[in-house]
Structures are given as structure tokens and as C-alpha cells.
Design a protein around this motif. Structure first.
Motif, PDB file in Angstrom:
ATOM      1  N   TYR A  71     -56.547 -16.945  38.373  1.00 16.49           N
ATOM      2  CA  TYR A  71     -55.531 -17.449  39.298  1.00 16.49           C
ATOM      3  C   TYR A  71     -55.300 -16.544  40.495  1.00 16.49           C
ATOM      4  O   TYR A  71     -54.501 -16.874  41.371  1.00 16.49           O
ATOM      5  N   GLU A  72     -56.044 -15.459  40.584  1.00 14.88           N
ATOM      6  CA  GLU A  72     -56.055 -14.652  41.807  1.00 14.88           C
ATOM      7  C   GLU A  72     -57.065 -15.211  42.805  1.00 14.88           C
ATOM      8  O   GLU A  72     -57.103 -14.795  43.958  1.00 14.88           O
ATOM      9  N   ARG A  73     -57.859 -16.179  42.378  1.00 18.00           N
ATOM     10  CA  ARG A  73     -58.839 -16.816  43.243  1.00 18.00           C
ATOM     11  C   ARG A  73     -58.195 -17.918  44.077  1.00 18.00           C
ATOM     12  O   ARG A  73     -57.060 -18.318  43.835  1.00 18.00           O
ATOM     13  N   ASP A  74     -58.950 -18.429  45.021  1.00 19.47           N
ATOM     14  CA  ASP A  74     -58.534 -19.576  45.820  1.00 19.47           C
ATOM     15  C   ASP A  74     -58.234 -20.740  44.869  1.00 19.47           C
ATOM     16  O   ASP A  74     -59.106 -21.175  44.113  1.00 19.47           O
ATOM     17  N   ARG A  75     -57.005 -21.228  44.899  1.00 20.71           N
ATOM     18  CA  ARG A  75     -56.587 -22.290  43.964  1.00 20.71           C
ATOM     19  C   ARG A  75     -57.446 -23.541  44.079  1.00 20.71           C
ATOM     20  O   ARG A  75     -57.652 -24.249  43.104  1.00 20.71           O
ATOM     21  N   SER A  76     -57.977 -23.805  45.253  1.00 21.87           N
ATOM     22  CA  SER A  76     -58.793 -25.015  45.432  1.00 21.87           C
ATOM     23  C   SER A  76     -60.127 -24.922  44.701  1.00 21.87           C
ATOM     24  O   SER A  76     -60.807 -25.927  44.518  1.00 21.87           O
ATOM     25  N   LYS A  77     -60.498 -23.711  44.270  1.00 17.18           N
ATOM     26  CA  LYS A  77     -61.778 -23.525  43.596  1.00 17.18           C
ATOM     27  C   LYS A  77     -61.631 -23.295  42.095  1.00 17.18           C
ATOM     28  O   LYS A  77     -62.607 -23.024  41.404  1.00 17.18           O
TER      29      LYS A  77
END
Length: 198
Positions: A71-77
Motif C-alpha cells: 500500500y506504499e505503491r501507487d494505489r491504481s496499480k
């Protein structure tokens, strides 16, 4: 190879080749031996693999840390949890069971049981917490419920025909030897990293 055999083989490969190397690095820093990965159901590709990071935060168990890092990543991915398989090296503790639930995963697979954590790896906290806080004996939580289904990899392999089970059991023996070494490393230095329940 059956679909079940292929899945179990892939999960063991992820433990051996994706999670264990991360765990070896982190055990050298003082962390425990627990790790996790999230895979896509569609092609069994790894979305993320992580391991314990309790020296940063005592809540960053392998499963918790994997969800945090995802969840530290781009939420769209980030894939929908319903499209994923959640894999834990060890049967999740009560904290991680809750994290898997709150994050929306409808399944998880694990290799080593709570009893293995206590007896083979000298980390008894999962069973102690289940007993002391929730009044549950080993195996006492519901492994099939409205949120998810838990799958013990060893039990899934035991249900296969012997010819299909044999190479998977050989791989488990190899993985077990790796985790025995990691456990010895952790036990030799535990307490030095300031983890509350070392």
C-alpha cells in the motif's frame, strides 16, 4: 501436473526463491524468520514478497509488512485482494489473521504451522497469544469462515497422489533446512534488536 500440484509447486518456489532470500538478509539484522507474498490468482505472478521487519516496528510481521509495503505503491496499480493469493511462510498469528481479513483477502496459504513455530523454531508467541487472549487451543480458530479459507500447504500435498506429492515433499525438506539455519541465526542473536516478544 494437476492444477493443484502446479499451484503448490509455485507457492513453494516463491517461498524458496523470493521470500527466503529476503528473510536471510533481515535475520542477519535481527528480525524473525516470518515472511509473506501476494500472488495474482490469474498467472501466479508475485505482486510483492516481504519479510519480518520488527526491528523497525514490532507490528511489521511478515504478513503485515507485505501489506504495508504493497500500500506504499501507487494505489491504481494495486490488484484487488479478491484477485490474489496470500502466502505466508508460517501460519499467521492473530495480528496477521486480522490484517489479512481487514485487507480483504479471501484466502491464505502457509507452510509451517503454529506448532512448527513453537516446536521447531522456538517462537511460541502465536500459540500463547491465541490461548491467553482468545482462549483458543492450537488449531482452535476457524480455518473456513465468512472472510477467508486457510490452506496448510502440507495438508494440501498430503491429499495428492504419492507421485505428485514426492517432488513437493522434497522441496519442503530443502526449504525446511533453509529455515532451520535461519532460525539458528535468529536464536543466536535474539534479544539484541529490541523486539518486545523476541
Amino acid at each position: 501436473m494437476s492444477e493443484t500440484s502446479r499451484l503448490l509447486s509455485r507457492l513453494l518456489d516463491v517461498i524458496e526463491n523470493d521470500i527466503a532470500p529476503l528473510t536471510e538478509r533481515e535475520v542477519a539484522r535481527g528480525n524473525k524468520i516470518f515472511g509473506a507474498a501476494i500472488l495474482l490468482k490469474s498467472d501466479l505472478s508475485v505482486v510483492i514478497a516481504e519479510t519480518n521487519n520488527e526491528i523497525e516496528n514490532p507490528l511489521w510481521h511478515g504478513e503485515m509488512h507485505a501489506i504495508k509495503r504493497l500500500y506504499e505503491r501507487d494505489r491504481s496499480k494495486i490488484p484487488n485482494a479478491a484477485d490474489c493469493i496470500f502466502l505466508a511462510t508460517h501460519e499467521p498469528c492473530s495480528l496477521c489473521l486480522s490484517a489479512i481479513t481487514w485487507a480483504g483477502y479471501d484466502n491464505f496459504y502457509y507452510l509451517f504451522s503454529h506448532e512448527d513455530s513453537r516446536d521447531s523454531f522456538a517462537i511460541p508467541h502465536d500459540l500463547k497469544i491465541l490461548k491467553e487472549v482468545f482462549g483458543l487451543s492450537p488449531g482452535g480458530y476457524k480455518k473456513q469462515n465468512e472472510f477467508w479459507r486457510a490452506h496448510a500447504i502440507v495438508s494440501e500435498i498430503d491429499a495428492l497422489d504419492p507421485a505428485a506429492a514426492h517432488p513437493l515433499n522434497e522441496q519442503i525438506t530443502r526449504i525446511g533446512a533453509t529455515y532451520e539455519q535461519l532460525s539458528s541465526m535468529y536464536q543466536d542473536q535474539k534479544g539484541g534488536a529490541g523486539i518486545p516478544l523476541a
